[in-house]
Design a protein around this motif. Structure first.
Motif, PDB file in Angstrom:
ATOM      1  N   LEU A 138      -1.640   9.261 -10.279  1.00  0.00           N
ATOM      2  CA  LEU A 138      -1.672   8.461  -9.061  1.00  0.00           C
ATOM      3  C   LEU A 138      -1.411   6.980  -9.310  1.00  0.00           C
ATOM      4  O   LEU A 138      -0.760   6.316  -8.507  1.00  0.00           O
ATOM      5  CB  LEU A 138      -3.042   8.658  -8.392  1.00  0.00           C
ATOM      6  N   ILE A 139      -1.902   6.463 -10.418  1.00  0.00           N
ATOM      7  CA  ILE A 139      -1.802   5.028 -10.693  1.00  0.00           C
ATOM      8  C   ILE A 139      -0.351   4.530 -10.680  1.00  0.00           C
ATOM      9  O   ILE A 139      -0.073   3.503 -10.057  1.00  0.00           O
ATOM     10  CB  ILE A 139      -2.527   4.653 -12.006  1.00  0.00           C
ATOM     11  N   PRO A 140       0.603   5.211 -11.318  1.00  0.00           N
ATOM     12  CA  PRO A 140       1.979   4.700 -11.243  1.00  0.00           C
ATOM     13  C   PRO A 140       2.499   4.607  -9.801  1.00  0.00           C
ATOM     14  O   PRO A 140       3.211   3.661  -9.461  1.00  0.00           O
ATOM     15  CB  PRO A 140       2.788   5.726 -12.043  1.00  0.00           C
ATOM     16  N   ILE A 141       2.116   5.547  -8.962  1.00  0.00           N
ATOM     17  CA  ILE A 141       2.537   5.519  -7.549  1.00  0.00           C
ATOM     18  C   ILE A 141       1.916   4.314  -6.857  1.00  0.00           C
ATOM     19  O   ILE A 141       2.588   3.576  -6.140  1.00  0.00           O
ATOM     20  CB  ILE A 141       2.128   6.824  -6.842  1.00  0.00           C
ATOM     21  N   LEU A 142       0.624   4.098  -7.091  1.00  0.00           N
ATOM     22  CA  LEU A 142      -0.069   2.971  -6.464  1.00  0.00           C
ATOM     23  C   LEU A 142       0.432   1.638  -6.997  1.00  0.00           C
ATOM     24  O   LEU A 142       0.574   0.679  -6.248  1.00  0.00           O
ATOM     25  CB  LEU A 142      -1.581   3.105  -6.667  1.00  0.00           C
ATOM     26  N   ALA A 185     -12.842   1.569  -6.649  1.00  0.00           N
ATOM     27  CA  ALA A 185     -13.831   2.542  -6.161  1.00  0.00           C
ATOM     28  C   ALA A 185     -13.186   3.554  -5.218  1.00  0.00           C
ATOM     29  O   ALA A 185     -13.508   4.746  -5.265  1.00  0.00           O
ATOM     30  CB  ALA A 185     -14.988   1.825  -5.468  1.00  0.00           C
ATOM     31  N   THR A 186     -12.266   3.096  -4.392  1.00  0.00           N
ATOM     32  CA  THR A 186     -11.597   4.002  -3.461  1.00  0.00           C
ATOM     33  C   THR A 186     -10.721   4.986  -4.224  1.00  0.00           C
ATOM     34  O   THR A 186     -10.683   6.175  -3.905  1.00  0.00           O
ATOM     35  CB  THR A 186     -10.758   3.206  -2.439  1.00  0.00           C
ATOM     36  N   VAL A 187     -10.039   4.502  -5.261  1.00  0.00           N
ATOM     37  CA  VAL A 187      -9.199   5.390  -6.080  1.00  0.00           C
ATOM     38  C   VAL A 187     -10.083   6.404  -6.803  1.00  0.00           C
ATOM     39  O   VAL A 187      -9.753   7.592  -6.879  1.00  0.00           O
ATOM     40  CB  VAL A 187      -8.330   4.587  -7.073  1.00  0.00           C
ATOM     41  N   GLU A 188     -11.220   5.943  -7.328  1.00  0.00           N
ATOM     42  CA  GLU A 188     -12.161   6.862  -7.992  1.00  0.00           C
ATOM     43  C   GLU A 188     -12.604   7.952  -7.032  1.00  0.00           C
ATOM     44  O   GLU A 188     -12.645   9.137  -7.396  1.00  0.00           O
ATOM     45  CB  GLU A 188     -13.398   6.102  -8.484  1.00  0.00           C
ATOM     46  N   CYS A 189     -12.960   7.558  -5.822  1.00  0.00           N
ATOM     47  CA  CYS A 189     -13.416   8.536  -4.825  1.00  0.00           C
ATOM     48  C   CYS A 189     -12.320   9.532  -4.483  1.00  0.00           C
ATOM     49  O   CYS A 189     -12.587  10.732  -4.344  1.00  0.00           O
ATOM     50  CB  CYS A 189     -13.903   7.821  -3.563  1.00  0.00           C
ATOM     51  N   LEU A 190     -11.088   9.053  -4.359  1.00  0.00           N
ATOM     52  CA  LEU A 190      -9.975   9.962  -4.067  1.00  0.00           C
ATOM     53  C   LEU A 190      -9.793  10.964  -5.203  1.00  0.00           C
ATOM     54  O   LEU A 190      -9.675  12.170  -4.957  1.00  0.00           O
ATOM     55  CB  LEU A 190      -8.680   9.173  -3.846  1.00  0.00           C
TER      56      LEU A 190
END
Length: 177
Positions: free
Chosen positions: A56-60, A72-77
């Motif tokens: 996900l990180i490369p997309i974000l 925190a939002t990425v962790e929750c996702l």
């Protein structure tokens, strides 16, 4: 009343010029923010959530608008996706419901043949439902849906020049505002 086309974040040279301009505006608003870390949090190591993070990180990061403040939002996702997958696997293995049978016992202690009582929902179905809702919410919060990207752009368009940005507020010393 006719609705206009939804705005979207894009740097695609074939996209409409106003879409590319809107994307650049949003990037500029957050350009001084700390980028989102590439490695998953240590507690996620070895989990599906960590794999999701790495994909996900490369997309974000490509969007240029999701920053470390969104961690925190990425962790929750990522965690919600892992929960969904685990619940899905449970439902695949055990089904969405199971039969509940009882064995009547007579006052004499003798047992009769089992009797069907009811169906009982697999609790993993509820977990899947909850995780799907969380995934939708967190994806929207991170601008991973078309509607949320349009909403992000609307907020950038409506930002008043006299109103401090979130970055300015977070970096301000007490008494600056």
């Amino acid at each position: 009343m006719a609705k206009g086309r939804n705005k979207k974040l894009t740097t695609d040279p074939n996209a409409r010029p106003e879409q590319r301009e809107q994307t650049e505006k949003l990037k500029k608003v957050t350009e001084n923010w700390t980028p989102l870390q590439k490695t998953p949090p240590s507690y996620m190591k070895g989990t599906l959530a960590a794999t999701v993070w790495q994909r996900l990180i490369p997309i974000l990061q490509e969007t240029g608008v999701v920053k470390q403040a969104d961690k925190a939002t990425v962790e929750c996702l990522c965690s919600a996706i892992q929960l969904y997958r685990e619940a899905f696997e449970n439902v695949q293995k055990n089904g969405i419901q199971r039969e509940v049978w009882t064995t009547p016992i007579l006052p004499t202690g003798e047992t009769l043949d089992k009797e069907f009582t009811r169906y009982q929902k697999n609790p993993a179905v509820t977990t899947m439902d909850s995780a799907m809702k969380q995934i939708k919410t967190f994806s929207s919060d991170l601008g991973l849906t078309p509607a949320s990207r349009a909403s992000l752009m609307a907020s950038v368009d409506s930002q008043d020049d006299d109103t401090p940005s979130l970055a300015e507020i977070l970096n301000a010393k007490s008494g600056d505002f």
